[in-house]
Enzyme design. Structure first.
Site, PDB file in Angstrom:
ATOM      1  N   ARG A  33       0.833  -1.216   0.000  1.00  0.00           N
ATOM      2  CA  ARG A  33       0.000   0.000   0.000  1.00  0.00           C
ATOM      3  C   ARG A  33       0.861   1.258   0.000  1.00  0.00           C
ATOM      4  O   ARG A  33       0.388   2.329  -0.361  1.00  0.00           O
ATOM      5  CB  ARG A  33      -0.944   0.007   1.197  1.00  0.00           C
ATOM      6  CG  ARG A  33      -0.265  -0.024   2.552  1.00  0.00           C
ATOM      7  CD  ARG A  33      -1.285  -0.161   3.676  1.00  0.00           C
ATOM      8  NE  ARG A  33      -0.670  -0.254   4.992  1.00  0.00           N
ATOM      9  CZ  ARG A  33      -0.303   0.782   5.732  1.00  0.00           C
ATOM     10  NH1 ARG A  33      -0.510   2.005   5.269  1.00  0.00           N
ATOM     11  NH2 ARG A  33       0.253   0.613   6.913  1.00  0.00           N
ATOM     12  N   ARG A  34       2.117   1.127   0.397  1.00  0.00           N
ATOM     13  CA  ARG A  34       3.016   2.282   0.381  1.00  0.00           C
ATOM     14  C   ARG A  34       3.789   2.398  -0.931  1.00  0.00           C
ATOM     15  O   ARG A  34       4.493   3.371  -1.163  1.00  0.00           O
ATOM     16  CB  ARG A  34       4.026   2.189   1.536  1.00  0.00           C
ATOM     17  CG  ARG A  34       3.401   2.243   2.924  1.00  0.00           C
ATOM     18  CD  ARG A  34       4.481   2.348   3.990  1.00  0.00           C
ATOM     19  NE  ARG A  34       3.924   2.378   5.330  1.00  0.00           N
ATOM     20  CZ  ARG A  34       3.734   1.322   6.089  1.00  0.00           C
ATOM     21  NH1 ARG A  34       4.070   0.122   5.631  1.00  0.00           N
ATOM     22  NH2 ARG A  34       3.235   1.435   7.304  1.00  0.00           N
ATOM     23  N   GLY A 109       4.049 -22.182   9.209  1.00  0.00           N
ATOM     24  CA  GLY A 109       5.083 -23.150   9.570  1.00  0.00           C
ATOM     25  C   GLY A 109       6.264 -22.458  10.203  1.00  0.00           C
ATOM     26  O   GLY A 109       6.255 -21.234  10.401  1.00  0.00           O
ATOM     27  N   LYS A 164       1.730 -19.661  19.054  1.00  0.00           N
ATOM     28  CA  LYS A 164       3.130 -19.829  19.463  1.00  0.00           C
ATOM     29  C   LYS A 164       3.829 -18.478  19.630  1.00  0.00           C
ATOM     30  O   LYS A 164       4.860 -18.400  20.308  1.00  0.00           O
ATOM     31  CB  LYS A 164       3.888 -20.726  18.476  1.00  0.00           C
ATOM     32  CG  LYS A 164       3.883 -20.260  17.025  1.00  0.00           C
ATOM     33  CD  LYS A 164       4.906 -19.197  16.697  1.00  0.00           C
ATOM     34  CE  LYS A 164       4.660 -18.598  15.347  1.00  0.00           C
ATOM     35  NZ  LYS A 164       5.599 -17.505  15.028  1.00  0.00           N
ATOM     36  N   ASP A 217       6.705 -24.773  14.518  1.00  0.00           N
ATOM     37  CA  ASP A 217       6.797 -23.315  14.620  1.00  0.00           C
ATOM     38  C   ASP A 217       7.120 -22.889  16.047  1.00  0.00           C
ATOM     39  O   ASP A 217       7.844 -21.910  16.271  1.00  0.00           O
ATOM     40  CB  ASP A 217       5.481 -22.693  14.156  1.00  0.00           C
ATOM     41  CG  ASP A 217       5.655 -21.273  13.621  1.00  0.00           C
ATOM     42  OD1 ASP A 217       6.785 -20.760  13.670  1.00  0.00           O
ATOM     43  OD2 ASP A 217       4.661 -20.689  13.155  1.00  0.00           O
ATOM     44  N   ARG A 228      10.900 -12.020  16.335  1.00  0.00           N
ATOM     45  CA  ARG A 228      10.599 -10.735  16.975  1.00  0.00           C
ATOM     46  C   ARG A 228       9.899 -10.929  18.319  1.00  0.00           C
ATOM     47  O   ARG A 228      10.116 -10.174  19.264  1.00  0.00           O
ATOM     48  CB  ARG A 228       9.759  -9.877  16.040  1.00  0.00           C
ATOM     49  CG  ARG A 228      10.513  -9.406  14.799  1.00  0.00           C
ATOM     50  CD  ARG A 228       9.678  -8.468  13.966  1.00  0.00           C
ATOM     51  NE  ARG A 228       8.584  -9.133  13.302  1.00  0.00           N
ATOM     52  CZ  ARG A 228       8.645  -9.681  12.091  1.00  0.00           C
ATOM     53  NH1 ARG A 228       9.774  -9.645  11.411  1.00  0.00           N
ATOM     54  NH2 ARG A 228       7.587 -10.265  11.540  1.00  0.00           N
ATOM     55  N   ASN A 229       9.035 -11.949  18.412  1.00  0.00           N
ATOM     56  CA  ASN A 229       8.352 -12.204  19.672  1.00  0.00           C
ATOM     57  C   ASN A 229       9.344 -12.664  20.744  1.00  0.00           C
ATOM     58  O   ASN A 229       9.258 -12.234  21.900  1.00  0.00           O
ATOM     59  CB  ASN A 229       7.256 -13.244  19.464  1.00  0.00           C
ATOM     60  CG  ASN A 229       6.144 -12.721  18.579  1.00  0.00           C
ATOM     61  OD1 ASN A 229       5.321 -11.926  18.980  1.00  0.00           O
ATOM     62  ND2 ASN A 229       6.143 -13.157  17.314  1.00  0.00           N
ATOM     63  N   GLU A 254       3.607  -9.948  16.663  1.00  0.00           N
ATOM     64  CA  GLU A 254       2.159 -10.163  16.728  1.00  0.00           C
ATOM     65  C   GLU A 254       1.711 -10.695  18.085  1.00  0.00           C
ATOM     66  O   GLU A 254       0.566 -10.491  18.494  1.00  0.00           O
ATOM     67  CB  GLU A 254       1.723 -11.144  15.634  1.00  0.00           C
ATOM     68  CG  GLU A 254       1.924 -10.645  14.211  1.00  0.00           C
ATOM     69  CD  GLU A 254       0.889  -9.592  13.797  1.00  0.00           C
ATOM     70  OE1 GLU A 254       0.086  -9.164  14.660  1.00  0.00           O
ATOM     71  OE2 GLU A 254       0.909  -9.187  12.620  1.00  0.00           O
TER      72      GLU A 254
END
Length: 310
Positions: A33-34, A109, A164, A217, A228-229, A254
């Site tokens: 969208r950018r 996955g 997860k 996963d 990142r989590n 997320e």
């Protein structure tokens, strides 16, 4: 050349999926969208559209695609891992509600985007109630370094990749506090039945969580600093504040939003989710990392039971 594929989302995961499609001999267009590209032009002759946007961007992607004329034989693939904060629905459920006459395929996955970008070997799952659509997606993405499996439990496949993320935050905290291998092994072992409890309550098959989109996963995301989590949890364990962590995070974790949504799901379905509760309290600044560990260790003793996830 093979089939034409349009990827929605030009982040690390979208670019990784584009590379996988190209490696499998497909013609791939990436839309953001950018970006400057028009979505209608990107679609062109595409018969597969893969959504790799973050959870927060799913509704926007759906709204944009809904304004366009679409071919009758289009297959919609969702590769987003999260839950909608308002409806508690998965991305696939949102896509299916918006496009009821098109097959929806879930891709999930142990696929860390940075490893995918490096061309390292990996495997994933594509799942759908439309077996022919899932098979077509499998064929379009499989290559000599990316193995694609099939199953017919899209909700279980999707929830494995979503749940997860919360557990990865907990695993990061465990490592950030240097609690050791025994503690982390115990955490991951108890994380899996917590994931299964949610899945079964929402209509998933328990055995799906033993596959790539569940256990696979979970192991990848809870063990790698590329996650990142995991990074969020590790930094929390090191004493950094959540706003400070998120300000310097590359991409979206997320699990931060998913934890809060999961608590609403737990209340609705009367599910016990001790790890999720501890993670959410930590994210909300209600307890310290040490207090979160102490709360989990002080829970009432119990047997694993025949139905060990109950």
């Amino acid at each position: 050349m093979g089939d034409a594929i349009t990827i929605l989302g030009a982040g690390a995961w979208g670019e990784g999926l584009a590379a996988l499609g190209a490696a499998a001999g497909q013609r791939v267009q990436v839309w953001s969208r950018r970006g400057a590209l028009d979505l209608a032009a990107c679609l062109g002759e595409s018969r597969i559209v893969v959504s790799a946007v973050a959870m927060a961007g799913v509704e926007g992607a759906i709204a944009h695609l809904a304004t366009l004329p679409l071919p009758e034989d289009l297959i919609l693939v969702t590769a987003t891992k999260g839950l909608d904060t308002q409806t508690q629905q998965t991305p696939a459920q949102l896509w299916q509600a918006a496009f009821p006459h098109y097959p929806i395929v879930v891709l999930s996955g142990p696929n860390l985007s940075k490893e995918i970008a490096q061309g390292l070997p990996a495997a994933t799952v594509v799942a759908s109630t439309d077996f022919a659509a899932a098979t077509q997606v499998q064929t379009c993405l499989a290559s000599d370094h990316f193995r694609v499996y099939l199953n017919c439990d899209p909700i279980g496949t999707e929830l494995g990749g979503t749940l997860k993320n919360v557990m990865a935050i907990a695993a990061g905290v465990c490592d950030g506090l240097a609690l050791g291998t025994n503690a982390k092994a115990a955490l991951l072992t108890r994380a899996l039945p917590e994931m299964v409890r949610v899945g079964v309550a929402l209509g998933a098959q328990p055995e799906t969580f033993f596959g790539l989109s569940g256990l696979g996963d979970l192991l990848a995301t809870c063990s790698s600093p590329l996650s990142r989590n995991y990074q969020v949890g590790y930094s929390l364990g090191q004493g950094r504040s959540l706003p400070q962590i998120l300000a310097h995070l590359e991409g979206t974790a997320e699990g931060v939003n998913t934890a809060a949504v999961l608590l609403n799901v737990a209340k609705s379905h009367k599910i016990t989710l001790p790890i999720t509760i501890a993670v959410n309290q930590l994210l909300q600044g209600e307890i310290t990392p040490i207090a979160a560990v102490e709360a989990l260790m002080a829970r009432e003793l119990k047997a694993e039971g025949e139905n060990w996830w109950s």
